[in-house]
Write a protein that holds these residues in place. Structure first.
Motif, PDB file in Angstrom:
ATOM      1  N   ASN A  34       0.808  -1.231   0.000  1.00 56.58           N
ATOM      2  CA  ASN A  34       0.000   0.000   0.000  1.00 56.58           C
ATOM      3  C   ASN A  34       0.835   1.273   0.000  1.00 56.58           C
ATOM      4  O   ASN A  34       0.335   2.336   0.320  1.00 56.58           O
ATOM      5  N   GLN A  35       2.121   1.149  -0.342  1.00 59.13           N
ATOM      6  CA  GLN A  35       2.981   2.335  -0.317  1.00 59.13           C
ATOM      7  C   GLN A  35       3.211   2.874  -1.733  1.00 59.13           C
ATOM      8  O   GLN A  35       2.970   2.184  -2.720  1.00 59.13           O
ATOM      9  N   ALA A 147       9.174  -0.294   9.878  1.00 61.50           N
ATOM     10  CA  ALA A 147       8.145   0.729   9.663  1.00 61.50           C
ATOM     11  C   ALA A 147       8.296   1.814  10.726  1.00 61.50           C
ATOM     12  O   ALA A 147       7.339   2.514  11.069  1.00 61.50           O
ATOM     13  N   ARG A 171      -7.371   8.516  13.717  1.00 62.25           N
ATOM     14  CA  ARG A 171      -7.403   7.306  12.881  1.00 62.25           C
ATOM     15  C   ARG A 171      -6.399   6.283  13.429  1.00 62.25           C
ATOM     16  O   ARG A 171      -5.260   6.619  13.730  1.00 62.25           O
ATOM     17  N   PHE A 194      -5.432   2.640   5.240  1.00 62.81           N
ATOM     18  CA  PHE A 194      -4.419   3.689   5.098  1.00 62.81           C
ATOM     19  C   PHE A 194      -4.785   4.682   3.983  1.00 62.81           C
ATOM     20  O   PHE A 194      -4.637   5.896   4.131  1.00 62.81           O
ATOM     21  N   ASN A 211       1.435   7.595  12.925  1.00 58.45           N
ATOM     22  CA  ASN A 211       2.234   6.836  11.966  1.00 58.45           C
ATOM     23  C   ASN A 211       3.690   7.284  12.041  1.00 58.45           C
ATOM     24  O   ASN A 211       4.036   8.174  12.818  1.00 58.45           O
ATOM     25  N   ASN A 212       4.520   6.668  11.186  1.00 56.00           N
ATOM     26  CA  ASN A 212       5.913   7.119  11.087  1.00 56.00           C
ATOM     27  C   ASN A 212       5.971   8.385  10.211  1.00 56.00           C
ATOM     28  O   ASN A 212       4.970   8.775   9.606  1.00 56.00           O
ATOM     29  N   ASP A 238       6.271  -4.084   9.524  1.00 53.99           N
ATOM     30  CA  ASP A 238       5.493  -4.574   8.391  1.00 53.99           C
ATOM     31  C   ASP A 238       6.003  -5.982   8.096  1.00 53.99           C
ATOM     32  O   ASP A 238       7.179  -6.281   8.302  1.00 53.99           O
TER      33      ASP A 238
HETATM   34  C1  GCU Z   1       2.665   2.372   7.813  1.00 53.79           C
HETATM   35  C2  GCU Z   1       2.939   0.931   7.535  1.00 53.79           C
HETATM   36  C3  GCU Z   1       1.847   0.337   6.663  1.00 53.79           C
HETATM   37  C4  GCU Z   1       0.489   0.607   7.262  1.00 53.79           C
HETATM   38  C5  GCU Z   1       0.304   2.075   7.547  1.00 53.79           C
HETATM   39  C6  GCU Z   1      -1.035   2.350   8.244  1.00 53.79           C
HETATM   40  O1  GCU Z   1       2.767   3.111   6.633  1.00 53.79           O
HETATM   41  O2  GCU Z   1       4.181   0.815   6.894  1.00 53.79           O
HETATM   42  O3  GCU Z   1       2.020  -1.032   6.535  1.00 53.79           O
HETATM   43  O4  GCU Z   1      -0.525   0.159   6.435  1.00 53.79           O
HETATM   44  O5  GCU Z   1       1.353   2.530   8.351  1.00 53.79           O
HETATM   45  O6  GCU Z   1      -1.062   3.111   9.195  1.00 53.79           O
HETATM   46  O7  GCU Z   1      -2.040   1.763   7.844  1.00 53.79           O
END
Ligand code: GCU
Length: 338
Positions: A34-35, A147, A171, A194, A211-212, A238
């Motif tokens: 999903n990145q 992550a 969220r 996400f 999040n990061n 992850d």
């Molecule tokens: C980070 C993580 C993803 C995750 C996302 C989220 O980006 O690397 O795997 O889906 O956070 O908050 O959903």
């Protein structure tokens, strides 16, 4: 309505993909994540693709689907379970609803430092049995990815202490542990995928997220959320998971090549990670004018530590893993003091 539409789109994509499941007689291997394309995970996967095709290119054609193209992680874990796709990268957070062993790495403040986190995840004796314990769930974990550290970021005002979270809609990922964590922090948990977060921030459906740093830049959340507060509540890895049947059908020679590919993926992703975080922070600060806040972490920690015993009591099989994680942390500290 949106969900039904999404499912129809995914079903259509898979129909089209299925129609060309083999290209030039080669088996297509589908990997979802999903990145964005500039993210370390995609960079690592491109290396994986190159490696597998250099060794087994006459037989396999690796195709990477970034950006939630095949759906959010919850969908793509399901697709991996059924074998509609072969692999997906999933946050450990959502894996817990597919197999409760993964609750362990969702505990807030489980790790003392990134060194502790990495030492645990790299400890094959501890991790391999966890990764291969999910046969009943139809998948196996084959690699972990960095992550970073998860922190709160908000639109209207910065979070300086846990009281600032009161009444805020934050969220979280679709995970019972994270919903409970937010409850203990005093905020209102709003679980969603996400890909929906940017619009939700923009439209005021949520007041913030966690999040990061890459979420600010790679996912552009910093365009809307201007406060990022280092409370450091979680280091959630992850995980690359693969369809069990696909993995079990590989010959032992092929499996050895794939294992080397998984190792390479993890290595490249993690090497790219640190530089990406530094770059993201600089970009968020200088170009997006995000303000970074450094609150007293202890105040946050005391709110959510009760979750450790809550989870361990409800799921006692996690206790030996938890104890081992603590032991690794202690050994690291002692080693560091010598
Ligand atoms: C980070 C993580 C993803 C995750 C996302 C989220 O980006 O690397 O795997 O889906 O956070 O908050 O959903």
């Amino acid at each position: 309505m949106k969900k039904i539409l999404n499912l129809l789109i995914i079903a259509f994509c898979l129909f089209v993909l299925g129609a060309c499941g083999k290209k030039d007689g080669r088996r297509i291997i589908r990997i979802s994540h999903n990145q964005a394309q500039d993210h370390p995970t995609n960079i690592g996967l491109l290396e994986f693709e190159k490696f597998i095709e250099s060794k087994l290119g006459d037989k396999y054609d690796v195709k990477i689907f970034p950006n939630e193209l095949l759906g959010s992680q919850v969908n793509t874990v399901e697709l991996t379970q059924t074998g509609a796709i072969d692999f997906t990268v999933a946050s450990n957070a959502i894996l817990e609803s597919f197999d409760d062993i993964y609750q362990i790495f969702n505990l807030p403040y489980l790790f003392d430092s990134p060194e502790h986190y990495h030492a645990v995840m790299d400890n094959a004796q501890l991790i391999n049995p966890i990764f291969t314990s999910t046969n009943k769930s139809g998948f196996e974990a084959v690699a972990w990815l960095d992550a970073g550290t998860r922190n709160f970021y908000t639109v209207k005002k910065g979070v300086n202490n846990p009281d600032d979270l009161k009444g805020l809609k934050i969220r979280v990922q679709q995970s019972a542990s994270n919903i409970r964590m937010m409850e203990l922090f005093g905020g209102a948990a709003t679980p969603m995928g996400f890909g929906e977060v940017y619009t939700a921030l923009q439209q005021g459906v949520i007041d913030g997220a966690e999040n990061n740093e890459l979420a600010l830049t790679s996912n552009k959340h910093g365009e809307v959320a201007k406060y990022y507060s280092y409370d450091m509540h979680q280091m959630v890895p992850d995980i690359l998971i693969g369809n069990l049947k696909f993995l079990n059908n590989l010959s032992s020679e092929e499996r050895a090549v794939f294992n080397e590919g998984f190792r390479l993926f993890s290595q490249v992703q993690r090497e790219a990670w640190t530089a990406s975080v530094e770059k993201a922070k600089k970009q968020a600060e200088e170009e997006m004018h995000v303000q970074f806040i450094y609150p007293d972490v202890a105040l946050f920690k005391e709110k959510v530590l009760p979750l450790h015993n809550e989870v361990l009591n409800a799921n006692p099989k996690l206790k030996p893993i938890y104890d081992k994680i603590q032991e690794i942390g202690k050994d690291l500290k002692m080693g560091g003091n010598e």
